[in-house]
Design an enzyme around this catalytic site. Structure first.
Site, PDB file in Angstrom:
ATOM      1  N   SER A 152      -7.406  57.352  -7.148  1.00  0.00           N
ATOM      2  CA  SER A 152      -6.435  56.327  -6.698  1.00  0.00           C
ATOM      3  C   SER A 152      -5.003  56.846  -6.769  1.00  0.00           C
ATOM      4  CB  SER A 152      -6.511  55.092  -7.609  1.00  0.00           C
ATOM      5  OG  SER A 152      -7.754  54.448  -7.485  1.00  0.00           O
ATOM      6  N   ASP A 171      -1.057  48.546  -0.810  1.00  0.00           N
ATOM      7  CA  ASP A 171      -1.307  49.182  -2.101  1.00  0.00           C
ATOM      8  C   ASP A 171      -0.549  50.501  -2.195  1.00  0.00           C
ATOM      9  OD1 ASP A 171      -4.341  50.355  -3.803  1.00  0.00           O
ATOM     10  OD2 ASP A 171      -2.303  49.933  -4.524  1.00  0.00           O
ATOM     11  N   HIS A 191      -1.974  49.552  -7.259  1.00  0.00           N
ATOM     12  CA  HIS A 191      -3.049  48.995  -8.117  1.00  0.00           C
ATOM     13  C   HIS A 191      -3.227  49.789  -9.402  1.00  0.00           C
ATOM     14  CE1 HIS A 191      -6.160  51.897  -6.436  1.00  0.00           C
ATOM     15  NE2 HIS A 191      -6.529  51.833  -7.704  1.00  0.00           N
TER      16      HIS A 191
HETATM   17  C1  LIG Z   1     -13.797  45.881  -2.811  1.00  0.00           C
HETATM   18  O1  LIG Z   1     -14.492  46.203  -3.999  1.00  0.00           O
HETATM   19  C2  LIG Z   1     -14.361  47.537  -4.400  1.00  0.00           C
HETATM   20  C3  LIG Z   1     -12.929  47.963  -4.501  1.00  0.00           C
HETATM   21  C4  LIG Z   1     -12.834  49.398  -5.011  1.00  0.00           C
HETATM   22  N1  LIG Z   1     -13.677  49.709  -6.094  1.00  0.00           N
HETATM   23  C5  LIG Z   1     -13.349  50.755  -7.005  1.00  0.00           C
HETATM   24  C6  LIG Z   1     -12.478  51.846  -6.453  1.00  0.00           C
HETATM   25  C7  LIG Z   1     -11.077  51.810  -6.570  1.00  0.00           C
HETATM   26  C8  LIG Z   1     -10.400  50.627  -7.210  1.00  0.00           C
HETATM   27  C9  LIG Z   1     -10.295  52.869  -6.094  1.00  0.00           C
HETATM   28  C10 LIG Z   1     -10.861  53.966  -5.475  1.00  0.00           C
HETATM   29  C11 LIG Z   1     -10.011  55.092  -4.962  1.00  0.00           C
HETATM   30  C12 LIG Z   1     -12.255  54.000  -5.328  1.00  0.00           C
HETATM   31  N2  LIG Z   1     -13.057  54.944  -4.758  1.00  0.00           N
HETATM   32  C13 LIG Z   1     -14.344  54.517  -4.857  1.00  0.00           C
HETATM   33  C14 LIG Z   1     -14.395  53.308  -5.494  1.00  0.00           C
HETATM   34  C15 LIG Z   1     -13.069  52.971  -5.812  1.00  0.00           C
HETATM   35  C16 LIG Z   1     -14.970  49.066  -6.231  1.00  0.00           C
HETATM   36  C17 LIG Z   1     -16.046  49.881  -5.548  1.00  0.00           C
HETATM   37  O2  LIG Z   1     -16.610  50.749  -6.381  1.00  0.00           O
HETATM   38  C18 LIG Z   1     -15.045  47.665  -5.724  1.00  0.00           C
END
Ligand SMILES: CO[C@H]1CCN(Cc2c(C)cc(C)c3[nH]ccc23)[C@H](CO)C1
Length: 298
Positions: A233, A100, A52
């Site tokens: 991420s 992912d 992602h």
């Molecule tokens: C399903 O909906 C959620 C998906 C993830 N989200 C963001 C996100 C990503 C993309 C990657 C990592 C490592 C994250 N660690 C904390 C939040 C967060 C937001 C939530 O905040 C919406």
């Protein structure tokens, strides 16, 4: 044979970069701005990260890999898992994170150099062990000939609560964040909190968003776990097995965004769960893509 994997400086005063020499940063330069992710060095030509972190129209020249010694590497190729598709379940599920995971290949195909540029190892830059390779059998101090991939999984992801950590950057310093992987009867409890994510409020069946490919960490039971920020991420979820370090997951997504520009909230929430792509669930893909890298998969 590949350098020994999962080796790091252990003494307390060691520089953080030498305690976590496998951490790398991915930068993607777009007209809309700069996106950053984390990654793990696994061979001289590849780092492992989250799919992602990239958009379908990102090109290799927009992507750089930065290692702990400050070197910036050009990228030849991004290989995302073929089953990754963030839009797969739209419109019901706005973002779907199954599979992912991505491999980023180092080298500069534009340069006419015969040998591809490769990551130079040193005390600040070393590969982490990945499951079901000979290097991890050695790191687990097991017999090379008899040890199976199932034994790796049984040793590393025992049933119950498994202590692990991820590495984040705070004030330009690498710090380890302790978490517990819920692999036993707490796994469903952990997974269920996925439905507290803003985008999943109307979903009733948790298996629609949390597939079997994920490891679940976070929350406050049995310990208060650290939580990830978006900027984490792609980073590795790591198990320390007798001072050898094995990556078992790739940080994919979190339920709550408790960070503003990587400034972490002081308190976690019981539902602040994080989901990581489980490397044991994508081994055929990993092996096929890394076959010439000398890792000797089991
Ligand atoms: C399903 O909906 C959620 C998906 C993830 N989200 C963001 C996100 C990503 C993309 C990657 C990592 C490592 C994250 N660690 C904390 C939040 C967060 C937001 C939530 O905040 C919406």
């Amino acid at each position: 044979v590949m350098d020994m994997c999962g080796m790091a400086k252990q003494y307390n005063e060691a520089p953080h970069v030498e305690k976590n020499p496998w951490l790398a940063t991915i930068s993607v330069t777009r007209s809309s701005g700069l996106e950053k992710c984390k990654a793990a060095v696994i061979t001289p030509h590849f780092v492992l990260t989250a799919a992602h972190c990239f958009n379908i129209d990102d090109e290799a020249h927009q992507i750089k890999v930065l290692t702990n010694d400050g070197k910036r590497y050009a990228v030849t190729n991004v290989i995302s898992h073929p089953n990754y598709n963030v839009n797969a379940k739209k419109p019901k599920i706005a973002e779907f994170y199954d599979y992912d995971i991505a491999l980023v290949e180092i080298g500069d195909k534009n340069k006419r150099t015969i040998k591809k540029e490769k990551i130079e190892f040193n005390p600040k830059v070393r590969p982490i062990c990945i499951p079901c390779t000979e290097g991890t059998t050695r790191a687990l101090r097991k017999k090379v000939a008899q040890t199976t991939c199932d034994e790796h999984e049984a040793t590393l992801l025992k049933w119950g609560i498994v202590e692990a950590f991820f590495i984040t950057e705070e004030d330009n310093e690498l710090t380890r964040k302790d978490v517990t992987i819920k692999t036993g009867d707490q796994k469903p409890v952990c997974n269920r909190d996925a439905l507290k994510a803003p985008l999943y409020i109307n979903i009733t069946d948790v298996s629609e968003v949390v597939s079997d490919r994920f490891l679940c960490t976070g929350g406050t039971e049995p310990h208060v776990d650290a939580f990830t920020c978006k900027g984490d991420s792609g980073g590795p979820l790591v198990i320390n097995h007798r001072q050898r370090y094995i990556q078992v997951g790739v940080i994919s997504w979190g339920v709550a965004n408790l960070c503003i520009n990587m400034n972490r909230a002081s308190m976690t929430k019981s539902y602040a769960r994080d989901f990581h792509t489980n490397l044991f669930k994508v081994l055929p893909w990993l092996e096929s893509r890394l076959k010439d890298e000398g890792l000797s998969f089991l």
